[in-house]
Structures are given as structure tokens and as C-alpha cells.
Write an enzyme that holds these catalytic residues in place. Structure first.
Site, PDB file in Angstrom:
ATOM      1  N   ASP A 121      32.478  34.090  -8.284  1.00  0.00           N
ATOM      2  CA  ASP A 121      32.040  35.532  -8.252  1.00  0.00           C
ATOM      3  C   ASP A 121      32.856  35.994  -6.940  1.00  0.00           C
ATOM      4  OD1 ASP A 121      30.869  37.869  -7.230  1.00  0.00           O
ATOM      5  OD2 ASP A 121      29.164  37.309  -8.501  1.00  0.00           O
ATOM      6  N   HIS A 122      33.902  36.842  -7.220  1.00  0.00           N
ATOM      7  CA  HIS A 122      34.686  37.021  -5.988  1.00  0.00           C
ATOM      8  C   HIS A 122      34.159  37.611  -4.970  1.00  0.00           C
ATOM      9  CE1 HIS A 122      35.077  41.156  -7.800  1.00  0.00           C
ATOM     10  NE2 HIS A 122      35.861  41.209  -6.671  1.00  0.00           N
TER      11      HIS A 122
ATOM     12  N   LYS B 163      34.261  37.442  -0.335  1.00  0.00           N
ATOM     13  CA  LYS B 163      34.313  38.661   0.610  1.00  0.00           C
ATOM     14  C   LYS B 163      33.994  38.341   2.057  1.00  0.00           C
ATOM     15  CE  LYS B 163      34.382  42.144  -2.701  1.00  0.00           C
ATOM     16  NZ  LYS B 163      35.729  42.757  -2.948  1.00  0.00           N
TER      17      LYS B 163
ATOM     18  N   HIS C  77      27.850  40.438  -9.158  1.00  0.00           N
ATOM     19  CA  HIS C  77      28.004  40.735  -7.814  1.00  0.00           C
ATOM     20  C   HIS C  77      26.695  41.268  -7.298  1.00  0.00           C
ATOM     21  CE1 HIS C  77      31.988  39.968  -9.137  1.00  0.00           C
ATOM     22  NE2 HIS C  77      32.331  41.475  -9.824  1.00  0.00           N
TER      23      HIS C  77
ATOM     24  N   LYS D 172      33.858  34.986 -14.378  1.00  0.00           N
ATOM     25  CA  LYS D 172      33.146  35.860 -15.212  1.00  0.00           C
ATOM     26  C   LYS D 172      34.225  36.759 -16.247  1.00  0.00           C
ATOM     27  CE  LYS D 172      32.295  40.532 -14.000  1.00  0.00           C
ATOM     28  NZ  LYS D 172      33.511  41.168 -13.663  1.00  0.00           N
TER      29      LYS D 172
ATOM     30  N   LYS E 270      30.983  53.703 -11.788  1.00  0.00           N
ATOM     31  CA  LYS E 270      32.456  53.870 -11.710  1.00  0.00           C
ATOM     32  C   LYS E 270      32.548  55.441 -11.540  1.00  0.00           C
ATOM     33  CE  LYS E 270      33.679  49.828 -13.596  1.00  0.00           C
ATOM     34  NZ  LYS E 270      34.515  48.823 -12.442  1.00  0.00           N
TER      35      LYS E 270
ATOM     36  N   ARG F 282      51.207  30.445 -22.597  1.00  0.00           N
ATOM     37  CA  ARG F 282      51.980  30.192 -23.863  1.00  0.00           C
ATOM     38  C   ARG F 282      53.376  30.737 -23.827  1.00  0.00           C
ATOM     39  NH1 ARG F 282      48.904  32.620 -28.683  1.00  0.00           N
ATOM     40  NH2 ARG F 282      48.663  33.994 -26.968  1.00  0.00           N
TER      41      ARG F 282
ATOM     42  N   ASP G  13      28.652  43.672 -16.291  1.00  0.00           N
ATOM     43  CA  ASP G  13      30.017  43.600 -15.571  1.00  0.00           C
ATOM     44  C   ASP G  13      29.849  43.399 -13.937  1.00  0.00           C
ATOM     45  OD1 ASP G  13      32.811  43.650 -15.377  1.00  0.00           O
ATOM     46  OD2 ASP G  13      32.529  45.480 -14.488  1.00  0.00           O
TER      47      ASP G  13
ATOM     48  N   GLU H  97      32.249  52.655  -6.990  1.00  0.00           N
ATOM     49  CA  GLU H  97      33.688  52.645  -7.228  1.00  0.00           C
ATOM     50  C   GLU H  97      34.243  54.123  -7.438  1.00  0.00           C
ATOM     51  OE1 GLU H  97      35.443  48.835  -9.137  1.00  0.00           O
ATOM     52  OE2 GLU H  97      33.221  49.014 -10.094  1.00  0.00           O
TER      53      GLU H  97
HETATM   54  C1  BG6 Z   1      35.108  42.973 -11.106  1.00  0.00           C
HETATM   55  C2  BG6 Z   1      34.454  43.998 -12.397  1.00  0.00           C
HETATM   56  O1  BG6 Z   1      34.360  42.010 -11.300  1.00  0.00           O
HETATM   57  O2  BG6 Z   1      34.695  43.836 -10.075  1.00  0.00           O
HETATM   58  C3  BG6 Z   1      35.302  45.436 -12.188  1.00  0.00           C
HETATM   59  O3  BG6 Z   1      34.872  43.372 -13.576  1.00  0.00           O
HETATM   60  C4  BG6 Z   1      35.010  45.861 -10.754  1.00  0.00           C
HETATM   61  O4  BG6 Z   1      34.740  46.470 -13.209  1.00  0.00           O
HETATM   62  C5  BG6 Z   1      35.505  44.916  -9.647  1.00  0.00           C
HETATM   63  O5  BG6 Z   1      35.799  47.050 -10.702  1.00  0.00           O
HETATM   64  C6  BG6 Z   1      35.119  45.130  -8.271  1.00  0.00           C
HETATM   65  O6  BG6 Z   1      35.511  44.315  -7.342  1.00  0.00           O
HETATM   66  P1  BG6 Z   1      36.235  44.722  -5.793  1.00  0.00           P
HETATM   67  O7  BG6 Z   1      36.531  43.846  -5.267  1.00  0.00           O
HETATM   68  O8  BG6 Z   1      37.179  45.783  -6.034  1.00  0.00           O
HETATM   69  O9  BG6 Z   1      34.757  45.624  -5.391  1.00  0.00           O
END
Ligand code: BG6
Length: 490
Positions: free
Chosen positions: A181-182, A186, A244, A152, A336, A51, A239, A220
Site C-alpha cells: 500500500d504505497h 510515504k 489507503h 492493489k 477526485k 511479453r 480505490d 486530489e
Molecule cells: C492510487 C489510486 O492507489 O493512489 C489513485 O488508485 C490515486 O486513484 C493514487 O490517485 C493517489 O496516490 P498519491 O500518492 O498520488 O496520493
């Protein structure tokens, strides 16, 4: 044999939300790195759409700043940066009105060419997914081949995920929807498929007869400060577990597909999701929140919600109801502010059926463990039991066969960020590493009753110390079964 990579065709990639956080932190650096690696066709074009009233130069300046912040100086040669910035242009577009759409169309139509791929990356809040998809289709820029990319949260529960899938399907057939889904991008996660399906060694023991249990940990060290608003509405179950962790579980547990094609792989993952057993909510699922300690804020402080009962830690036990896995527990854990940042999958094998060394100082039977370290120190270890060298009987110890990729493949091998792989797969038209709509729905169908049962019970999450391995109850979950979590250690 010379390795071959699949070529990337010329493309126009429109990034909606191009001035946002994901674009700055991940997409722009990922695209830059692909250009630097020589993978980007010379006539590739990236069109920022958002925007803000920017022009091409303004957007390029923002992109240059993003590169400075998120790409190390050693990877930023001026001529490469200039070449990358030259691929960028910008159009101010409003997702919710007609403003900017004809300008975007004009930019795209100025460079048509037979096989140019057009892709639309919706790096925006989910409420904009359906409206933008509708306008892409309505304005005619999607054509008959245009692809749409979303990430997501893909819904908040099964009903909303279905609604989103239904809305998207009005404008884009499934074969043109790329759900990221990242974790699937990996390197080590892809390696899991190579490990399982390119090696004959493991398949004969990959089953309930030989596997004692599987542990999947995504720990994490960071808290939720800075994104508490989003996080508190979702929690670790939505989340992390819904996407994941379940994707990792699918890759570990699925049957070998007959070929490495998108639907072959996704059909097998779907079967796993549909066969997941429902944990006992009282005894097999633990929810946690970190407390305040040594001057660091608690979860509820970070979330800005003193009454929050949202979990930022989950540990649970599930299983897969099929012949291969009947009776094998799958333990999942994520949280976390834990002791370290580590994502790991461990397949723990059963001990030998009869142990002959106890009389010789060999102690109790040991178990082999195949550990796939997703991050950091990407690699694979196989824990073996060996004799300690020297006299004094059969003293046994555990030692790892260690294949840390950086050591094995040499320092020149860089491990690309997940987005580098995934964005290029969109352009290549390869959906293998993307979630299909029915997978997303199957995952929610399993998650929803667990969350509903929590809400019904109204129990508060257990507290844990920041920098620990999570709440005591999570340790007990394993101890009760005579097992132990692997250390969360960097
Ligand atoms: C994201 C979550 O999809 O993945 C986050 O929303 C999380 O909460 C993150 O921190 C973790 O990704 P990575 O690649 O750092 O392990």
C-alpha cells in the site's frame, strides 16, 4: 549518535510487467534513486520481464526514456544513469504459457551466490498474480526464499481477496508475500509512528477522554480521465478507502506494539480493522461525483459511462469499538477533482473543561488540533491558542506550532518516494510497511456491506463542482454533529 541504516544485501529483482506504466513511472525511477543514493549493492541486478520481444539494449533504452521523463535533470548525472542501466537486463516471458521461463531461469542461475536475495515484483494486472506466482514456483526460480510483491487492487471484495490470498499461499508462505500500500511508504506516514511511539507527550491524551474526533482527508485535484475504465469498476470506496484511508486510520488508532516488528505492528492494525463500527448508510456515508463546469468534463464523461453511479468522492463517519476510542468519531473523506491535492490527518482535541476567557473578549473555547500533513509540504502542525500580543483584554487566537520537514530539516533532506523505501524493504526482508493477508481481508469485510447497502438502495451519488470541497451533503455530515471539516487548501 551516528544514525545507522540497515544494509541492503545483493539481489536479483525480477519485474514482471517491466514495460508497463507503474514500472516506468515509479519502479525504475525509484530504483535509480536508490542507486544514486549509494544504497544499491554494486552487484544488484534488475531483470525486466514482459511479453514484448525486447533485448537487454531495447529495455535499457526504454528505462533511459523513463528516467528522462520521471527524474529531474538535476538528478541525472550520465555516469550514474549508465551505472544504473548496466544493472538492467530483459527476458521476454509470457505469464500464461511456458514461453520464456527457462530463459529467465538461466539468467537467474548465471549469478547465484550464497545470500543473494531474489524478489519478483508483479507489476501486472491482478488476474496475472496467481498464474505468475504458480509459474515462479513451478519453474523452480522462487527457491525457498524468493519473495513476491503485489499491489492493489487486491481483490474486488472479500471473496475475491480470499481467493487471491489462498492462491498465493499455495506457492508463497505469508512471510514471503509483500503487499504494497504505497501510502505506508510515504515518509510522513512513517513519521506518524515516530510521533506516537517515540514521544511521551501524546500517548496520555490519545484517547476518548481527550480527543474530540479525528479527520482523515485524501483530496486530489485530478479527475479520472485516462483511467476511467478501471476506475469506474471500482470507485473511491474500493480505490482509496479500502486501502489507503483505512491504513492511515489504523496507524492513528492502533495500540502501541511491544516492538517495531512486522507482525507486532500488523497485529495491532488488524485489531483496529476488526473493531471498526458500521456507519449508518443513510446518514453517515456520502457518495459524490464531480459535474462538468467551465469546459472541464464531468465524472461520467471522464469515465466514458453516462449512466455511471460509481462514486469518485466518499465522506463518512465511523468509530472504533474499544476502550481507547469508544464514542470518538473518525471522519474519512476522499475524492477526485477537489480544490487541492492534500492528504492530511487531523486529531482534534476536546476544548478545556471550563473556559474562563469569554468575559475578557476571548470568545468561545478553542480546540487544539494536531495535523499530520502527509502531502504536499510534509510536516506536522500543532494548533495552539495564544494571546494576541498587545492591550485590549485577553484576545485569543489560534496559531500553529509548525514543523514543515523541508524547513526544519534543511533543503538537503529530500523526501524519498514511497516506492524507494518499499522496494528496498522487500530486499531487506522487512514486512513492517506491507499489508498482511488478514488485514486486507478485514478491510474488505468492513467495506463489503457498505457497498452492498448502496447497491441495494440504488441511490445516485450527489454531484459537486470541480474545484470544490465535495458535495453539500458531506459538509452536512459534519455540521449535524456540530463540527467542521478542515479546509482543503494548498
Ligand atoms: C492510487 C489510486 O492507489 O493512489 C489513485 O488508485 C490515486 O486513484 C493514487 O490517485 C493517489 O496516490 P498519491 O500518492 O498520488 O496520493
Amino acid at each position: 549518535m551516528v544514525a545507522r541504516t540497515v544494509p541492503v544485501p545483493p539481489f536479483d529483482l525480477v519485474v514482471f510487467g517491466a514495460t508497463g506504466d507503474l514500472a516506468r513511472r515509479k519502479l525504475i525511477p525509484a530504483l535509480y534513486r536508490r542507486l544514486r543514493a549509494g544504497q544499491m549493492p554494486t552487484d544488484a541486478r534488475i531483470v525486466g520481464a514482459a511479453r514484448s520481444a525486447l533485448d537487454d539494449e531495447g529495455f535499457r533504452a526504454q528505462a533511459a526514456e523513463a528516467l528522462e521523463e520521471f527524474v529531474p535533470a538535476a538528478e541525472r548525472e550520465q555516469n550514474t544513469v549508465d551505472a544504473f542501466l548496466a544493472t538492467l537486463s530483459y527476458v521476454a516471458v509470457d505469464a500464461m504459457s511456458d514461453s520464456g521461463w527457462s530463459e529467465l531461469r538461466a539468467v537467474l542461475e548465471a549469478r547465484t551466490g550464497g545470500d543473494r536475495v531474489r524478489a519478483f515484483y508483479l507489476s501486472v494486472a491482478p488476474r496475472f498474480f496467481a498464474p505468475i506466482a504458480a509459474r515462479i514456483a513451478g519453474s523452480g526460480i522462487g527457491g525457498s526464499e524468493g519473495r513476491v510483491v503485489i499491489e492493489k487492487p487486491l481483490g474486488h471484495d472479500l471473496a475475491s481477496a480470499r481467493e487471491l490470498n489462498d492462491e498465493l499461499s499455495k506457492h508463497f508462505p505469508e512471510c514471503r508475500v509483500y503487499r504494497i500500500d504505497h501510502y505506508l511508504g510515504k515518509e510522513t506516514v512513517q513519521n506518524l509512528m515516530a510521533l506516537r511511539f517515540a514521544n511521551a507527550l501524546f500517548e496520555p491524551v490519545w484517547n476518548a477522554q481527550h480527543v474530540d474526533h479525528v479527520q482523515i482527508t485524501v483530496a486530489e485535484s485530478v479527475g479520472v480521465a485516462g483511467r476511467g475504465g478501471y476506475y469506474d469498476q471500482n470507485g473511491a470506496m474500493r480505490d482509496m478507502v479500502q486501502n489507503h484511508l483505512l491504513q492511515l486510520l489504523c496507524l492513528i488508532a492502533m495500540e502501541p506494539p511491544s516492538q517495531f516488528g512486522p507482525d507486532d505492528v500488523r497485529d495491532e492494525k488488524l485489531k483496529v480493522l476488526r473493531a471498526l463500527s458500521m456507519p449508518d448508510i443513510r446518514s453517515e456515508v456520502v457518495r459524490g461525483q464531480y459535474r462538468a463546469a467551465n469546459g472541464t468534463a464531468s465524472y461520467v464523461d471522464d469515465a466514458g459511462n453516462p449512466d455511471s453511479t460509481t462514486e469518485c468522492f466518499v465522506a463518512m463517519k465511523t468509530g472504533i469499538a474499544n476502550w481507547r476510542w469508544a464514542g470518538v468519531p473518525f471522519y474519512l473523506r476522499t475524492g477526485k477533482r477537489l480544490r487541492a491535492r492534500i492528504s492530511e490527518i487531523a486529531v482534534v482535541f476536546k476544548a478545556v473543561p471550563h473556559w474562563i476567557f469569554s468575559g475578557q473578549g476571548g470568545g468561545d473555547a478553542h480546540q487544539n488540533v494536531l495535523a499530520i500533513r502527509v502531502q504536499p509540504d510534509e510536516g506536522i502542525t500543532l494548533g495552539m491558542t495564544i494571546k494576541e500580543p498587545g492591550p485590549g483584554g485577553m484576545r485569543l487566537l489560534d496559531a500553529d506550532l509548525d514543523m514543515t520537514f523541508a524547513e526544519r530539516l534543511g533543503p538537503s533532506i529530500s523526501i524519498p518516494d514511497a516506492y524507494e523505501r518499499l522496494v528496498m524493504d522487500v530486499i531487506r526482508g522487512d514486512q513492517t510497511l506491507f499489508m498482511r493477508g488478514d488485514e486486507v481481508e478485514a478491510a474488505w469485510a468492513w467495506i463489503d456491506p457498505i457497498i452492498a447497502a448502496w447497491e441495494e438502495r440504488g441511490a445516485r451519488p450527489s454531484l459537486y463542482d470541480p474545484g470544490s470541497s465535495g458535495p453539500e451533503d458531506a459538509l452536512m455530515l459534519m455540521h449535524r454533529d456540530g463540527r467542521r471539516w478542515r479546509e482543503i487548501a494548498s
